[in-house]
Design a protein around this motif. Sequence first.
Motif, PDB file in Angstrom:
ATOM      1  N   ASN A  57       0.851  -1.212   0.000  1.00 35.42           N
ATOM      2  CA  ASN A  57       0.000   0.000   0.000  1.00 35.42           C
ATOM      3  C   ASN A  57       0.875   1.246   0.000  1.00 35.42           C
ATOM      4  O   ASN A  57       0.635   2.187  -0.750  1.00 35.42           O
TER       5      ASN A  57
ATOM      6  N   LYS B  23       2.251   1.785  -3.257  1.00 33.70           N
ATOM      7  CA  LYS B  23       1.177   2.166  -4.187  1.00 33.70           C
ATOM      8  C   LYS B  23       0.808   3.644  -4.046  1.00 33.70           C
ATOM      9  O   LYS B  23       0.574   4.334  -5.014  1.00 33.70           O
ATOM     10  N   PHE B  24       0.770   4.110  -2.777  1.00 38.41           N
ATOM     11  CA  PHE B  24       0.282   5.477  -2.547  1.00 38.41           C
ATOM     12  C   PHE B  24       1.412   6.485  -2.296  1.00 38.41           C
ATOM     13  O   PHE B  24       1.188   7.538  -1.709  1.00 38.41           O
TER      14      PHE B  24
ATOM     15  N   ASP C 165       5.109   6.377   5.514  1.00 36.25           N
ATOM     16  CA  ASP C 165       5.512   6.912   4.201  1.00 36.25           C
ATOM     17  C   ASP C 165       5.216   8.398   4.154  1.00 36.25           C
ATOM     18  O   ASP C 165       4.420   8.895   4.968  1.00 36.25           O
TER      19      ASP C 165
ATOM     20  N   ILE D  98      -4.154  10.147   3.518  1.00 37.78           N
ATOM     21  CA  ILE D  98      -5.576   9.753   3.413  1.00 37.78           C
ATOM     22  C   ILE D  98      -6.429  10.929   3.886  1.00 37.78           C
ATOM     23  O   ILE D  98      -6.065  11.626   4.837  1.00 37.78           O
TER      24      ILE D  98
ATOM     25  N   ILE E 233     -10.920   2.930   6.684  1.00 34.04           N
ATOM     26  CA  ILE E 233     -10.007   2.239   5.766  1.00 34.04           C
ATOM     27  C   ILE E 233      -9.842   0.749   6.055  1.00 34.04           C
ATOM     28  O   ILE E 233      -9.446   0.004   5.189  1.00 34.04           O
TER      29      ILE E 233
ATOM     30  N   TYR F 148     -13.309  -0.832   1.283  1.00 36.32           N
ATOM     31  CA  TYR F 148     -13.245   0.626   1.411  1.00 36.32           C
ATOM     32  C   TYR F 148     -12.009   1.141   0.699  1.00 36.32           C
ATOM     33  O   TYR F 148     -10.891   0.741   0.985  1.00 36.32           O
ATOM     34  N   ARG F 149     -12.271   2.025  -0.239  1.00 37.36           N
ATOM     35  CA  ARG F 149     -11.131   2.568  -0.978  1.00 37.36           C
ATOM     36  C   ARG F 149     -11.214   4.075  -0.946  1.00 37.36           C
ATOM     37  O   ARG F 149     -11.956   4.682  -1.721  1.00 37.36           O
ATOM     38  N   GLY F 150     -10.466   4.669  -0.037  1.00 32.87           N
ATOM     39  CA  GLY F 150     -10.429   6.115   0.161  1.00 32.87           C
ATOM     40  C   GLY F 150     -11.166   6.932  -0.871  1.00 32.87           C
ATOM     41  O   GLY F 150     -12.277   6.624  -1.288  1.00 32.87           O
TER      42      GLY F 150
ATOM     43  N   ARG G 198      -9.110   7.864  -6.608  1.00 35.44           N
ATOM     44  CA  ARG G 198      -7.988   6.937  -6.697  1.00 35.44           C
ATOM     45  C   ARG G 198      -8.388   5.604  -7.328  1.00 35.44           C
ATOM     46  O   ARG G 198      -7.654   4.656  -7.288  1.00 35.44           O
TER      47      ARG G 198
ATOM     48  N   GLY H  77      -6.121  -1.862  -6.802  1.00 32.68           N
ATOM     49  CA  GLY H  77      -6.472  -2.218  -5.426  1.00 32.68           C
ATOM     50  C   GLY H  77      -7.940  -2.582  -5.363  1.00 32.68           C
ATOM     51  O   GLY H  77      -8.699  -2.267  -6.277  1.00 32.68           O
ATOM     52  N   ASN H  78      -8.283  -3.275  -4.316  1.00 37.81           N
ATOM     53  CA  ASN H  78      -9.692  -3.647  -4.203  1.00 37.81           C
ATOM     54  C   ASN H  78     -10.252  -3.449  -2.790  1.00 37.81           C
ATOM     55  O   ASN H  78     -11.338  -3.892  -2.470  1.00 37.81           O
ATOM     56  N   GLY H  79      -9.521  -2.756  -1.947  1.00 42.71           N
ATOM     57  CA  GLY H  79     -10.072  -2.401  -0.624  1.00 42.71           C
ATOM     58  C   GLY H  79     -10.193  -3.577   0.342  1.00 42.71           C
ATOM     59  O   GLY H  79     -10.992  -3.521   1.268  1.00 42.71           O
TER      60      GLY H  79
ATOM     61  N   GLY I 189      -7.128  -5.333   1.372  1.00 39.77           N
ATOM     62  CA  GLY I 189      -5.815  -5.471   2.022  1.00 39.77           C
ATOM     63  C   GLY I 189      -5.843  -5.139   3.505  1.00 39.77           C
ATOM     64  O   GLY I 189      -5.404  -5.943   4.344  1.00 39.77           O
ATOM     65  N   LEU I 190      -6.363  -3.977   3.871  1.00 40.72           N
ATOM     66  CA  LEU I 190      -6.324  -3.565   5.280  1.00 40.72           C
ATOM     67  C   LEU I 190      -7.307  -4.361   6.131  1.00 40.72           C
ATOM     68  O   LEU I 190      -7.075  -4.549   7.330  1.00 40.72           O
TER      69      LEU I 190
ATOM     70  N   THR J 205       1.460   8.785   5.585  1.00 42.69           N
ATOM     71  CA  THR J 205       0.664   7.891   6.431  1.00 42.69           C
ATOM     72  C   THR J 205       1.599   7.073   7.310  1.00 42.69           C
ATOM     73  O   THR J 205       2.684   6.689   6.877  1.00 42.69           O
TER      74      THR J 205
HETATM   75  P1  ADP Z   1      -6.569  -1.244  -1.500  1.00 41.26           P
HETATM   76  O1  ADP Z   1      -6.530  -2.540  -2.159  1.00 41.26           O
HETATM   77  O2  ADP Z   1      -7.500  -0.257  -2.119  1.00 41.26           O
HETATM   78  O3  ADP Z   1      -5.230  -0.683  -1.223  1.00 41.26           O
HETATM   79  P2  ADP Z   1      -6.687  -1.480   1.330  1.00 41.26           P
HETATM   80  O4  ADP Z   1      -7.707  -2.112   2.232  1.00 41.26           O
HETATM   81  O5  ADP Z   1      -5.320  -2.012   1.426  1.00 41.26           O
HETATM   82  O6  ADP Z   1      -7.254  -1.555  -0.122  1.00 41.26           O
HETATM   83  O7  ADP Z   1      -6.673   0.052   1.654  1.00 41.26           O
HETATM   84  C1  ADP Z   1      -7.876   0.771   1.778  1.00 41.26           C
HETATM   85  C2  ADP Z   1      -7.683   2.230   1.460  1.00 41.26           C
HETATM   86  O8  ADP Z   1      -6.854   2.851   2.438  1.00 41.26           O
HETATM   87  C3  ADP Z   1      -6.960   2.468   0.167  1.00 41.26           C
HETATM   88  O9  ADP Z   1      -7.862   2.465  -0.914  1.00 41.26           O
HETATM   89  C4  ADP Z   1      -6.364   3.858   0.380  1.00 41.26           C
HETATM   90  O10 ADP Z   1      -7.335   4.847   0.121  1.00 41.26           O
HETATM   91  C5  ADP Z   1      -6.064   3.877   1.866  1.00 41.26           C
HETATM   92  N1  ADP Z   1      -4.641   3.593   2.153  1.00 41.26           N
HETATM   93  C6  ADP Z   1      -4.115   2.468   2.679  1.00 41.26           C
HETATM   94  N2  ADP Z   1      -2.786   2.573   2.879  1.00 41.26           N
HETATM   95  C7  ADP Z   1      -2.444   3.817   2.471  1.00 41.26           C
HETATM   96  C8  ADP Z   1      -1.215   4.554   2.404  1.00 41.26           C
HETATM   97  N3  ADP Z   1      -0.057   4.042   2.825  1.00 41.26           N
HETATM   98  N4  ADP Z   1      -1.258   5.833   1.935  1.00 41.26           N
HETATM   99  C9  ADP Z   1      -2.410   6.368   1.527  1.00 41.26           C
HETATM  100  N5  ADP Z   1      -3.597   5.734   1.560  1.00 41.26           N
HETATM  101  C10 ADP Z   1      -3.630   4.479   2.011  1.00 41.26           C
END
Ligand code: ADP
Length: 456
Positions: free
Chosen positions: A360, A363-364, A388, A393, A401, A406-408, A412, A417-419, A421-422, A446
Amino acid sequence: MQTIRRKISIFFILCSICAIFLCTLFVNLTINNKFNEYMINAQNKRYERIISFLQETYKRDGKWSESSGVELTHEAYMSNYCLTLLDNNKKVIWGMDPNDIRNKLHFKNMNVKDQGVYTSKIFEIKIGDKLVGYVDIGQYSSVLLTEDDVNFKMSIIKSIVASGLVTLAIIIAISLYISKQLATPIKDVANMSMNLSEGKFYTKSTIKSDIKELESLRKSINVLAEKLKNQDIIRKRLVSDISHEIRTPLNILQNNIEAMIDGVFPVTTERLNYLNEEVVRFGKLLNNLNLLKEFEEESIKLNFEKVSLKDLIKDIYNDFNMVAEKKGINLKLKLGDNSEYYITGDKDKLKQVFINLISNAIKFTEKGNSIWISLNYERDKVIAEVEDNGIGIEEEDVPFIFERFYRGDKSRHETQGNGIGLTIVKTILQLHSANIEVESRKGKGTNFKIYFNIYK
Ligand code: ADP
């Protein structure tokens, strides 16, 4: 079936009627007994007074005559008793007629049990040891009551009954009020749970109560409604997100393959690679969904062992270093002293946590920026941080998140991504009794902090 309000009211009223009835009865009996005792005392004093008056009369005259003590007859007549004076041979000197008194009495007003039966008592009149005569005192009841006495007694009984009735009225009013206080919030919560069972999750119980248990019941049903509402939103979004997630790569694949078949696009390695990436992304989504399902069904088996977080993070760092470098991002490792940072956990699942967080971050985070991975101790905790200085966010997105899909920020969506991971990160950490916190500022970066229990 009765309402709670009705039931409570009836219960209160019945209890109060019993209590008031018993109180009234006991107070009445006590007052009656004390009153009769008092009247009997008064009557005995009167007997003594009559005898001593006649003794004085005899002492003064030295003998009985027809006028001896006759002054007493007026008072006797007025007080409803009958006097007869006898000499020491029990020969009548003078006497009153009991019928005179009988005619003037209204027995029904007299509150004594043997009213109307004429009884008399004979008392000796002595001067020193010498018996000089007798006086016969007769009356139509065992205790004589004047009209004032009867009125006094009746007014006491009336006030006892009246106070009983007033108390009952007050208790009825209070019990109606209290039963309403109890019943209304319960009814409201019952209605609300009915609504919830019908899928109306937007209702709220608003009738507050000053009863602790009812208030906590109301609050918990509101929390339940809120949770069900969120679950419902997530469920609906889940369906639309999954179909969207699946449709996008499928459309890309379909359009490209059709174009290649029709000869619109040439079949090049570059194009096939691009299509392969979509297939890989699609596969990743299905894998993640499957993983999440397993976690949520708690069917996944964790192999807990002593894990050195330092070694684990070093491995992941080596895996990601190249990827970060390729994107022009500076990936840094800060492992502090020589400690191994031991915790108890499942190595593979813990790896998954750091893979998701670091990918992540990559990616961000834009080219030229940095990512720091660090380990520290804080009392009995090992703290792992992935920080990072990427895009950050939005403040309003931060609380959500960790939710599934949930995708911010919507803009984006193009970012891969598919929301999920977290959500996986949080679920794995929960199974390890570890906490995760996030601090993020839009445009600044973040920081994810994980608190693990130290291995003991
Ligand atoms: P995704 O597959 O979209 O990354 P996650 O569940 O991993 O799904 O993350 C959910 C959302 O949290 C992301 O869509 C993003 O908006 C936000 N996010 C997670 N990690 C970061 C990061 N390091 N910097 C910025 N935004 C983040």
